[in-house]
Design a protein around this motif. Structure first.
Motif, mmCIF file in Angstrom:
data_model
loop_
_atom_site.group_PDB
_atom_site.id
_atom_site.type_symbol
_atom_site.label_atom_id
_atom_site.label_comp_id
_atom_site.label_asym_id
_atom_site.label_seq_id
_atom_site.Cartn_x
_atom_site.Cartn_y
_atom_site.Cartn_z
ATOM 1 N N LYS A 148 0.838 -1.205 0.000
ATOM 2 C CA LYS A 148 0.000 0.000 0.000
ATOM 3 C C LYS A 148 0.876 1.258 0.000
ATOM 4 O O LYS A 148 1.888 1.326 0.696
ATOM 5 N N GLY A 149 0.476 2.265 -0.780
ATOM 6 C CA GLY A 149 1.187 3.536 -0.785
ATOM 7 C C GLY A 149 1.010 4.288 0.521
ATOM 8 O O GLY A 149 0.072 4.034 1.284
ATOM 9 N N THR A 150 1.899 5.227 0.790
ATOM 10 C CA THR A 150 1.866 5.984 2.047
ATOM 11 C C THR A 150 0.897 7.153 1.950
ATOM 12 O O THR A 150 0.981 7.968 1.041
ATOM 13 N N GLU A 151 -0.035 7.220 2.904
ATOM 14 C CA GLU A 151 -0.956 8.354 3.025
ATOM 15 C C GLU A 151 -0.434 9.285 4.119
ATOM 16 O O GLU A 151 0.040 8.837 5.159
ATOM 17 N N HIS A 152 -0.569 10.571 3.878
ATOM 18 C CA HIS A 152 -0.039 11.597 4.779
ATOM 19 C C HIS A 152 -1.202 12.499 5.179
ATOM 20 O O HIS A 152 -1.882 13.046 4.317
ATOM 21 N N PHE A 153 -1.460 12.638 6.475
ATOM 22 C CA PHE A 153 -2.588 13.420 6.978
ATOM 23 C C PHE A 153 -2.071 14.654 7.723
ATOM 24 O O PHE A 153 -1.252 14.527 8.641
ATOM 25 N N LEU A 154 -2.561 15.835 7.328
ATOM 26 C CA LEU A 154 -2.231 17.074 8.028
ATOM 27 C C LEU A 154 -3.519 17.853 8.272
ATOM 28 O O LEU A 154 -4.486 17.727 7.509
ATOM 29 N N ALA A 155 -3.515 18.679 9.299
ATOM 30 C CA ALA A 155 -4.688 19.507 9.591
ATOM 31 C C ALA A 155 -4.254 20.855 10.149
ATOM 32 O O ALA A 155 -3.172 20.986 10.734
ATOM 33 N N LEU A 167 7.220 10.665 -4.625
ATOM 34 C CA LEU A 167 6.972 9.253 -4.344
ATOM 35 C C LEU A 167 6.976 8.925 -2.851
ATOM 36 O O LEU A 167 6.490 7.865 -2.455
ATOM 37 N N ALA A 168 7.530 9.815 -2.026
ATOM 38 C CA ALA A 168 7.550 9.557 -0.578
ATOM 39 C C ALA A 168 6.137 9.590 -0.002
ATOM 40 O O ALA A 168 5.864 8.968 1.025
ATOM 41 N N ILE A 169 5.247 10.354 -0.641
ATOM 42 C CA ILE A 169 3.854 10.450 -0.205
ATOM 43 C C ILE A 169 2.962 10.085 -1.390
ATOM 44 O O ILE A 169 3.010 10.735 -2.429
ATOM 45 N N ASP A 170 2.158 9.052 -1.232
ATOM 46 C CA ASP A 170 1.283 8.619 -2.328
ATOM 47 C C ASP A 170 0.016 9.468 -2.390
ATOM 48 O O ASP A 170 -0.459 9.805 -3.471
ATOM 49 N N GLN A 171 -0.532 9.813 -1.224
ATOM 50 C CA GLN A 171 -1.744 10.622 -1.162
ATOM 51 C C GLN A 171 -1.674 11.532 0.054
ATOM 52 O O GLN A 171 -1.383 11.078 1.164
ATOM 53 N N LEU A 172 -1.927 12.817 -0.156
ATOM 54 C CA LEU A 172 -1.942 13.793 0.930
ATOM 55 C C LEU A 172 -3.382 14.161 1.261
ATOM 56 O O LEU A 172 -4.159 14.505 0.375
ATOM 57 N N HIS A 173 -3.732 14.051 2.539
ATOM 58 C CA HIS A 173 -5.052 14.463 3.019
ATOM 59 C C HIS A 173 -4.875 15.691 3.917
ATOM 60 O O HIS A 173 -4.146 15.626 4.916
ATOM 61 N N ILE A 174 -5.516 16.792 3.571
ATOM 62 C CA ILE A 174 -5.501 17.986 4.425
ATOM 63 C C ILE A 174 -6.872 18.100 5.086
ATOM 64 O O ILE A 174 -7.879 18.315 4.416
ATOM 65 N N LEU A 175 -6.900 17.956 6.404
ATOM 66 C CA LEU A 175 -8.163 17.955 7.119
ATOM 67 C C LEU A 175 -8.550 19.367 7.551
ATOM 68 O O LEU A 175 -8.894 19.627 8.704
ATOM 69 N N GLY A 176 -8.483 20.290 6.612
ATOM 70 C CA GLY A 176 -9.046 21.615 6.824
ATOM 71 C C GLY A 176 -8.120 22.660 7.396
ATOM 72 O O GLY A 176 -7.072 22.397 7.966
ATOM 73 N N ASP A 177 -8.558 23.911 7.195
ATOM 74 C CA ASP A 177 -7.939 25.125 7.739
ATOM 75 C C ASP A 177 -6.538 25.397 7.189
ATOM 76 O O ASP A 177 -5.535 25.419 7.916
#
Length: 660
Positions: A42-49, A193-203
């Motif tokens: 699985k690719g790496t998902e990155h979550f920031l908020a 390639l270090a991050i497959d998908q970036l999720h920004i949880l707002g603001d």
């Protein structure tokens, strides 16, 4: 294999599919390819908020992938390199252009340095690309160096037959003067390639000075999504033409002395506001409106600080009027109690709140008619028209808001994780609360979906005028409404914080989601309501800073919920004790990264200073997750099913192959 009846049912789709795969051989090759992809990690998902305009810190976290690149460098080179050498290599990957300049200033033998460094960079790139197909890696490569990088990735110097070939490639790159460009290109691919998908949880917006720079960066970013936050929403409302949101945006920028985003980022002309403020409040001390501490306010001279305070008060009073007009227009919002200018005794300088009288810290309201306190003066009307035009006609702001719309929504479900910014409104017993939106009541998943649809309506010029006007007005409710999933508190005590000394009036009672979210059963109930199945499922959100200095933890409900707003914004650092959380979800599980404050990009480049981060393993998978275990895997499996149907149709003559 499906029966013929089912094949006939899917025939229209299969005929369309046959245009892409016109032969048995083509369909078979694609099935083999997809089955192979399903068995990759699985690719790496990155979550920031809650980035809040902190561009430099945000950019650094992206460049170092929350420390992931540094960990890979340590794993790859171990004791081969000294710590300083590994640090230099990481900095080169993060900031290749700037680091190259420093190296050239002190390195005596650049050719030798290029030889050694390019081999190191290829090793790092080979490692970060190992999760992906050659096709995906190839699509990530810059056109100028695509072929060369592919050759270097798939050939090794320890192969005696190819060592001369690889050395010749690197020698030639150096000899023809393309080494710098090649280093920069490889670093860029590592970032991708270090991050497959970036999720920004707002603001993304407010407080910090670089929201517009963040949006410039995101316009070019490869794979990302955003779950809108309340601060994004108020900017979206301002862009759509909601005057109360326009006043709120300006007020917040003045409160944190953050005029860079407004003036330099979007070219919003604040001269009319400054002129009005000096004419109207020139004799007012405006002490309550001196900007809050920030890096920008600490560098202000006394004259600028004074002008900022005058403008701050002027726009705040206009905001209170505009808010009240909306609360009166929409009684169903149940916010008439926030029409606070109606509750002031202007002769005595007091206000009545919840049955109790409070003394105002100041009583200078030259633009307020006590008989019609929420009515604009003619000068305020003219000023509001100018500000309205600045926001709605700003091409760059409009473009950035379209980007947020294109990549965003109120919530996302990704690999059994429910992502949203703030809350899902709940009743006291933990059940989903119904909230009225444009005359109908919704709850849970449907509430967030309908809210998202209404937000999009605000930007659709061909939409029903009544619905579009309501949608534009509704941004204000989303910003500060009692049952807004982006706010979910009893009130936004802006007025009280300016004009009342009793801090008890500042209290904003949180909704039941915030009170119950540490209850595992409640989290399971919410996850069920959103249709998320399985054991390893989570809620991930931000919005509320985690006060680490007070012993708070971001992991709640026995690991079912994670709050990743640790306070990117400098304004929060003293309050939270840290500078943000990011979350990594890779093939082996979840890792929560706690960051210490970022110094500066200049410091990071010059001295190799990285964000000091602490990694906490939240949850490890019982087996290494493959693409087959993800949402993407489900899509690919469905594609394989249809391709197998296509093969069946070809072999039985239901669809004819097209000769190549």
């Amino acid at each position: 294999m499906k029966k013929k009846y089912d094949i006939e049912k899917d025939l229209a789709y299969l005929e369309l599919l046959s245009q892409s795969f016109p032969t048995v051989a083509a369909a078979s090759t694609e099935i083999i390819n997809l089955q192979a992809i399903l068995n990759l990690p699985k690719g790496t998902e990155h979550f920031l908020a809650d980035i809040h305009g902190e561009y430099e810190a945000f950019q650094h976290v992206l460049r170092n992938a929350s420390g992931n690149i540094k960990r890979k460098v340590n794993d790859l080179f171990g004791n081969e390199l000294r710590e300083a050498e590994k640090q230099d290599l990481c900095t080169l990957i993060y900031y290749p252009e700037q680091k190259l300049e420093l190296i050239k200033a002190c390195e005596k033998n650049m050719n030798d340095w290029y030889h050694i460094t390019l081999h190191k960079l290829i090793r790092v790139l080979r490692d970060v690309s190992s999760k992906y197909t050659r096709s995906k890696v190839r699509k990530s490569l810059p056109k100028d160096f695509s072929y060369i990088i592919q050759e270097l990735l798939h050939e090794r110097t320890d192969d005696a037959n190819k060592s001369g070939y690889v050395s010749a490639i690197i020698d030639t790159i150096i000899n023809i003067g393309r080494a710098d460009e090649f280093v920069i290109a490889i670093a860029g691919v590592i970032h991708k390639l270090a991050i497959d998908q970036l999720h920004i949880l707002g603001d993304i917006y407010d407080r910090g000075p670089g929201a517009h720079l963040i949006m410039d960066l995101m316009e070019e970013y490869n794979s990302w999504d955003i779950q809108w936050g309340n601060h994004d929403i108020v900017w979206m409302g301002a862009c759509a033409g909601n005057d109360a949101c326009i006043c709120s945006v300006i007020r917040l920028c003045l409160r944190y002395a953050n005029l860079t985003t407004l003036e330099e980022g979007y070219g919003i002309n604040l001269v009319p506001l400054a002129t009005f403020a000096m004419e109207t409040y020139g004799n007012d001390p405006c002490e309550e409106f001196i900007p809050k501490y920030s890096a920008e306010s600490s560098n202000m001279d006394e004259k600028t600080q004074r002008l900022t305070a005058l403008m701050h008060k002027a726009i705040a009073i206009m905001l209170f009027k505009k808010e009240a007009q909306l609360y009166e227009k929409y009684p169903e919002w149940d916010m008439q109690d926030r029409m606070l200018l109606n509750h002031i005794d202007y002769k005595k300088g007091t206000i009545m709140l919840e049955g109790k009288k409070y003394k105002l810290s100041s009583n200078n309201f030259p633009t307020i008619d006590p008989k019609n306190p929420n009515q604009f003066t003619p000068d305020e009307e003219i000023l509001m028209e100018k500000l309205h035009r600045s926001f709605t006609k700003c091409e760059k702001l409009q473009r950035h808001m379209r980007t947020i719309l294109a990549h965003g929504c109120m919530y996302t479900i990704s690999n059994n994780n429910l992502l949203f910014h703030a809350s899902v409104p709940l009743n006291e017993d933990g059940t989903l609360k119904e909230v009225e939106v444009f005359g109908k009541k919704y709850k849970g998943k449907e509430l967030l979906h309908q809210t998202g649809m209404l937000i999009r309506t605000a930007f659709q010029k061909g939409a029903d005028p009544a619905e579009r006007n309501y949608a534009i007005d509704y941004f204000m409710y989303l910003w500060c409404g009692k049952d807004s999933p982006l706010f979910d508190k009893s009130k936004m005590s802006t007025f009280e914080r300016y004009f009342i000394e009793d801090k008890k009036t500042f209290h904003e009672e949180k909704g039941y989601y915030y009170k119950l979210r540490d209850n595992e059963a409640v989290c399971d109930y919410i996850l069920d309501a959103f249709g998320i199945k399985g054991k390893n499922r989570h809620i991930i959100n931000g919005h509320v800073p985690v006060h680490v200095v007070k012993g708070e933890t971001p992991i709640k409900a026995n690991g079912k919920l994670m709050v990743i707003d640790g306070g990117f914004s400098q304004a929060y650092h003293k309050e939270t004790g840290i500078a943000g959380y990011t979350l990594i979800h890779h093939s082996r599980g979840f890792q929560l990264i706690q960051h210490q404050p970022f110094t500066s990009t200049e410091e990071a480049i010059k001295n190799g200073t990285d964000i000091i981060s602490t990694t906490q393993i939240v949850e490890m998978a019982s087996h290494r997750m493959l693409v087959a275990d993800t949402d993407k895997g489900k899509e690919l499996k469905k594609q394989v099913e249809y391709l197998q149907e296509l093969l069946y149709a070809y072999r039985r003559g239901i669809i004819k192959e097209v000769a190549q």
